[in-house]
Design an enzyme around this catalytic site. Sequence first.
Site, PDB file in Angstrom:
ATOM      1  N   LYS A   1      22.810   4.057  20.067  1.00  0.00           N
ATOM      2  CA  LYS A   1      21.802   4.640  20.973  1.00  0.00           C
ATOM      3  C   LYS A   1      22.039   6.135  21.171  1.00  0.00           C
ATOM      4  CE  LYS A   1      22.465   4.565  25.562  1.00  0.00           C
ATOM      5  NZ  LYS A   1      22.258   5.567  26.586  1.00  0.00           N
ATOM      6  N   ASN A   2      23.278   6.489  21.542  1.00  0.00           N
ATOM      7  CA  ASN A   2      23.523   7.881  21.936  1.00  0.00           C
ATOM      8  C   ASN A   2      23.490   8.849  20.761  1.00  0.00           C
ATOM      9  OD1 ASN A   2      23.579   7.212  24.575  1.00  0.00           O
ATOM     10  ND2 ASN A   2      25.810   7.269  24.811  1.00  0.00           N
TER      11      ASN A   2
ATOM     12  N   ARG B   1      17.858  11.208  30.896  1.00  0.00           N
ATOM     13  CA  ARG B   1      18.447  12.543  30.895  1.00  0.00           C
ATOM     14  C   ARG B   1      18.473  13.179  29.516  1.00  0.00           C
ATOM     15  NH1 ARG B   1      21.425  14.175  34.772  1.00  0.00           N
ATOM     16  NH2 ARG B   1      22.510  15.496  33.285  1.00  0.00           N
TER      17      ARG B   1
ATOM     18  N   CYS C   1      22.309  11.583  38.636  1.00  0.00           N
ATOM     19  CA  CYS C   1      22.048  10.172  38.386  1.00  0.00           C
ATOM     20  C   CYS C   1      23.154   9.350  39.032  1.00  0.00           C
ATOM     21  CB  CYS C   1      21.900   9.880  36.907  1.00  0.00           C
ATOM     22  SG  CYS C   1      23.435   9.729  36.049  1.00  0.00           S
TER      23      CYS C   1
ATOM     24  N   ARG D   1      26.104  15.332  37.118  1.00  0.00           N
ATOM     25  CA  ARG D   1      25.708  15.637  35.745  1.00  0.00           C
ATOM     26  C   ARG D   1      24.848  16.898  35.611  1.00  0.00           C
ATOM     27  NH1 ARG D   1      24.122  10.134  32.734  1.00  0.00           N
ATOM     28  NH2 ARG D   1      24.841  11.255  30.908  1.00  0.00           N
ATOM     29  N   PRO D   2      25.442  18.056  35.949  1.00  0.00           N
ATOM     30  CA  PRO D   2      24.681  19.302  35.789  1.00  0.00           C
ATOM     31  C   PRO D   2      24.431  19.624  34.308  1.00  0.00           C
ATOM     32  CG  PRO D   2      26.954  19.758  36.419  1.00  0.00           C
ATOM     33  CD  PRO D   2      26.795  18.265  36.438  1.00  0.00           C
ATOM     34  N   VAL D   3      23.562  20.609  34.062  1.00  0.00           N
ATOM     35  CA  VAL D   3      23.289  21.024  32.674  1.00  0.00           C
ATOM     36  C   VAL D   3      23.623  22.503  32.473  1.00  0.00           C
ATOM     37  CG1 VAL D   3      21.606  19.246  32.044  1.00  0.00           C
ATOM     38  CG2 VAL D   3      20.836  21.296  33.276  1.00  0.00           C
ATOM     39  N   ASP D   4      24.523  23.024  33.327  1.00  0.00           N
ATOM     40  CA  ASP D   4      24.868  24.443  33.242  1.00  0.00           C
ATOM     41  C   ASP D   4      25.416  24.835  31.862  1.00  0.00           C
ATOM     42  OD1 ASP D   4      26.945  22.719  34.072  1.00  0.00           O
ATOM     43  OD2 ASP D   4      28.163  24.389  34.787  1.00  0.00           O
ATOM     44  N   LEU D   5      26.211  23.952  31.250  1.00  0.00           N
ATOM     45  CA  LEU D   5      26.792  24.303  29.941  1.00  0.00           C
ATOM     46  C   LEU D   5      25.716  24.347  28.864  1.00  0.00           C
ATOM     47  CD1 LEU D   5      30.126  22.240  29.870  1.00  0.00           C
ATOM     48  CD2 LEU D   5      29.697  24.499  30.813  1.00  0.00           C
TER      49      LEU D   5
ATOM     50  N   ASP E   1      32.363   5.174  28.667  1.00  0.00           N
ATOM     51  CA  ASP E   1      31.302   4.171  28.513  1.00  0.00           C
ATOM     52  C   ASP E   1      31.869   2.764  28.276  1.00  0.00           C
ATOM     53  OD1 ASP E   1      29.423   6.127  28.870  1.00  0.00           O
ATOM     54  OD2 ASP E   1      28.839   6.276  26.777  1.00  0.00           O
TER      55      ASP E   1
ATOM     56  N   ILE F   1      35.905  11.356  33.730  1.00  0.00           N
ATOM     57  CA  ILE F   1      34.728  12.065  33.192  1.00  0.00           C
ATOM     58  C   ILE F   1      33.618  12.181  34.238  1.00  0.00           C
ATOM     59  CG2 ILE F   1      32.994  12.148  31.335  1.00  0.00           C
ATOM     60  CD1 ILE F   1      35.806  12.324  30.200  1.00  0.00           C
TER      61      ILE F   1
ATOM     62  N   ARG G   1      18.056  -0.768  28.095  1.00  0.00           N
ATOM     63  CA  ARG G   1      18.089   0.627  27.663  1.00  0.00           C
ATOM     64  C   ARG G   1      19.065   0.815  26.513  1.00  0.00           C
ATOM     65  NH1 ARG G   1      17.734   4.841  32.411  1.00  0.00           N
ATOM     66  NH2 ARG G   1      17.842   6.080  30.541  1.00  0.00           N
TER      67      ARG G   1
HETATM   68  C1  EPZ Z   1      27.027  11.519  27.025  1.00  0.00           C
HETATM   69  O1  EPZ Z   1      26.534  12.019  28.251  1.00  0.00           O
HETATM   70  C2  EPZ Z   1      26.550  10.094  26.918  1.00  0.00           C
HETATM   71  N1  EPZ Z   1      25.096  10.049  26.956  1.00  0.00           N
HETATM   72  C3  EPZ Z   1      27.120   9.262  28.059  1.00  0.00           C
HETATM   73  O2  EPZ Z   1      26.726   7.904  27.877  1.00  0.00           O
HETATM   74  C4  EPZ Z   1      28.644   9.353  28.032  1.00  0.00           C
HETATM   75  O3  EPZ Z   1      29.168   8.677  29.132  1.00  0.00           O
HETATM   76  C5  EPZ Z   1      29.084  10.819  28.066  1.00  0.00           C
HETATM   77  O4  EPZ Z   1      28.450  11.551  26.979  1.00  0.00           O
HETATM   78  C6  EPZ Z   1      30.585  11.010  27.924  1.00  0.00           C
HETATM   79  O5  EPZ Z   1      31.023  10.426  26.733  1.00  0.00           O
HETATM   80  C7  EPZ Z   1      24.395  10.319  25.871  1.00  0.00           C
HETATM   81  O6  EPZ Z   1      24.910  10.646  24.815  1.00  0.00           O
HETATM   82  C8  EPZ Z   1      22.917  10.174  25.978  1.00  0.00           C
HETATM   83  P1  EPZ Z   1      28.944  15.075  28.939  1.00  0.00           P
HETATM   84  P2  EPZ Z   1      26.552  13.574  28.552  1.00  0.00           P
HETATM   85  O7  EPZ Z   1      28.086  16.275  28.889  1.00  0.00           O
HETATM   86  O8  EPZ Z   1      26.309  14.319  27.299  1.00  0.00           O
HETATM   87  C9  EPZ Z   1      29.950  17.454  32.992  1.00  0.00           C
HETATM   88  C10 EPZ Z   1      25.692   5.860  28.436  1.00  0.00           C
HETATM   89  O9  EPZ Z   1      26.006   4.953  29.236  1.00  0.00           O
HETATM   90  N2  EPZ Z   1      28.947  18.451  32.579  1.00  0.00           N
HETATM   91  O10 EPZ Z   1      29.993  14.909  27.899  1.00  0.00           O
HETATM   92  O11 EPZ Z   1      25.652  13.815  29.696  1.00  0.00           O
HETATM   93  C11 EPZ Z   1      29.336  16.086  33.307  1.00  0.00           C
HETATM   94  O12 EPZ Z   1      28.802  16.058  34.606  1.00  0.00           O
HETATM   95  C12 EPZ Z   1      25.809   7.321  28.833  1.00  0.00           C
HETATM   96  O13 EPZ Z   1      25.264   5.639  27.294  1.00  0.00           O
HETATM   97  C13 EPZ Z   1      28.809  19.624  33.312  1.00  0.00           C
HETATM   98  O14 EPZ Z   1      29.495  19.844  34.324  1.00  0.00           O
HETATM   99  O15 EPZ Z   1      28.062  13.753  29.009  1.00  0.00           O
HETATM  100  C14 EPZ Z   1      30.506  15.181  33.086  1.00  0.00           C
HETATM  101  O16 EPZ Z   1      31.323  15.175  34.228  1.00  0.00           O
HETATM  102  C15 EPZ Z   1      26.165   7.502  30.262  1.00  0.00           C
HETATM  103  N3  EPZ Z   1      27.876  20.537  32.908  1.00  0.00           N
HETATM  104  C16 EPZ Z   1      31.260  15.840  31.922  1.00  0.00           C
HETATM  105  O17 EPZ Z   1      30.794  17.196  31.887  1.00  0.00           O
HETATM  106  C17 EPZ Z   1      27.113  20.351  31.793  1.00  0.00           C
HETATM  107  O18 EPZ Z   1      26.281  21.219  31.482  1.00  0.00           O
HETATM  108  C18 EPZ Z   1      31.025  15.225  30.553  1.00  0.00           C
HETATM  109  O19 EPZ Z   1      29.649  15.013  30.374  1.00  0.00           O
HETATM  110  C19 EPZ Z   1      27.270  19.175  31.045  1.00  0.00           C
HETATM  111  C20 EPZ Z   1      28.204  18.235  31.460  1.00  0.00           C
END
Ligand code: EPZ
Length: 430
Positions: free
Chosen positions: A22-23, A96, A120, A125-129, A310, A332, A402
């Site tokens: 999926k991811n 997201r 969520c 889960r910010p998107v600043d990066l 996950d 995480i 999902r």
């Molecule tokens: C992906 O989410 C996966 N989703 C998640 O799976 C998975 O848990 C996660 O990676 C970690 O492996 C998809 O691929 C669709 P991250 P993602 O950016 O990309 C913080 C599932 O159940 N962060 O690696 O959103 C964030 O809040 C889902 O299938 C920032 O602070 O995860 C988290 O604490 C749930 N700013 C950490 O980084 C940012 O801009 C890692 O998140 C981006 C992230």
Amino acid sequence: MDRIAITGGARLQGEIPISGAKNSAIKLMAASLLTEEPLRLTNMPRLADTRFLGKLLQRLGTEVVESDGEDGPETLLRTREIVSAIAPYDLVRQMRASFNVLGPLIARTGQAKVSLPGGCTIGARPVDLHLQALEALGARIDLHEGYVYAQAPRGLQGARIEFPFNSVGATEHAMLAAVLAQGETEIANAAREPEMVDLADCLNEMGAKITGAGTSTIHIRGVARLHGATHAVMPDRIETGTYAVAAAMAGGEVRLTRTRVDFIQALVDKMAEAGVEVTPHNDGLTIRRDGAKLQAVEIDTAPYPGFATDLQAQFMALMTLADGESVIRETIFENRFMHAPELKRLGADIMVSGGEARVRGVETLEGAQVMATDLRASVSLVIAGLAARGETMVNRVYHLDRGFERLEEKLSACGAQIRRISGEGETEDE
Ligand code: EPZ
């Protein structure tokens, strides 16, 4: 609203074919925005999330055709032109990962308006990066009324992007945007999940020049255009790990096929430590557990190749029946223990404090009504139900839909007593 009823106690025996990831699939689908030629994705999982992204892509101008190919389900995506570069709140809020269309839209059209996804249930889960990466590539980003307005009228420019910590989504987003940028991009401190490699492979098949995916430094030489390609989606490592834990929980012997054991090595090591027999083979792995009691082990979630967040909920379910106390640390996401109170409804002994859960193994679990607020938490309740005495009823099954393709079918083929009870439709966000 559909529910799933499980009568615990049946040992599992048989084979489970693992679906496409999926991811990975949803990021690969977004890659189709980068070319006017067709992208054919094979080994596609048929899930609520992939259907959902398909709908968003159609709004942006992509033709999406699903079919059954020689090697299973496939999806043909073709974006001859972007008819709208707007991803509205309603669509991004529901999933997201829809946010990842932002980079490809800017790369292809020089501008985009995409809703911010918001928090969520598992964390803020910010998107600043993501936004920092796009700004580094020369996009002008403005935020108004919950939307990102992005502009790069003269195209994106290669740059050095250094992430302060690993982010799966931001690394993928940077790759998706940088492939069409002018010049060289280096992504430092990149996420190393296998999905990075799958996305880079697909983009390279489309004509991109990416090296280093799967390591912490990714190099991208921008190209003027990408072309069509055919790409097989990688096996779902979280589905693999989930069924591995399910087999260990219920006992018996289950062969997981069409997958790769190295994708879940951290889980396999912990399962072996807990007393589960895991045998790798060239098409996947076999899980075997006889009646012996499981041993409690500790886990800390971590970016790949560490223990996947996950799979944390599923492993917690397994530890509820282990001998001793297991300490589970979630590093995480800040709020990813919502399955704990539901597992307690089944009789588990769990104490949560901040990012740490202490699970003291009990002799038996007992079936009950349970419900979860995210995908992996929901499946942990199914796993617990496989070993609980009596009937467990898992509510809010749309979370499972999902991310798990034909879950009841795959488990019942191995002898699990599991069935879906149809009800009125209901949807909610991730
Ligand atoms: C992906 O989410 C996966 N989703 C998640 O799976 C998975 O848990 C996660 O990676 C970690 O492996 C998809 O691929 C669709 P991250 P993602 O950016 O990309 C913080 C599932 O159940 N962060 O690696 O959103 C964030 O809040 C889902 O299938 C920032 O602070 O995860 C988290 O604490 C749930 N700013 C950490 O980084 C940012 O801009 C890692 O998140 C981006 C992230």
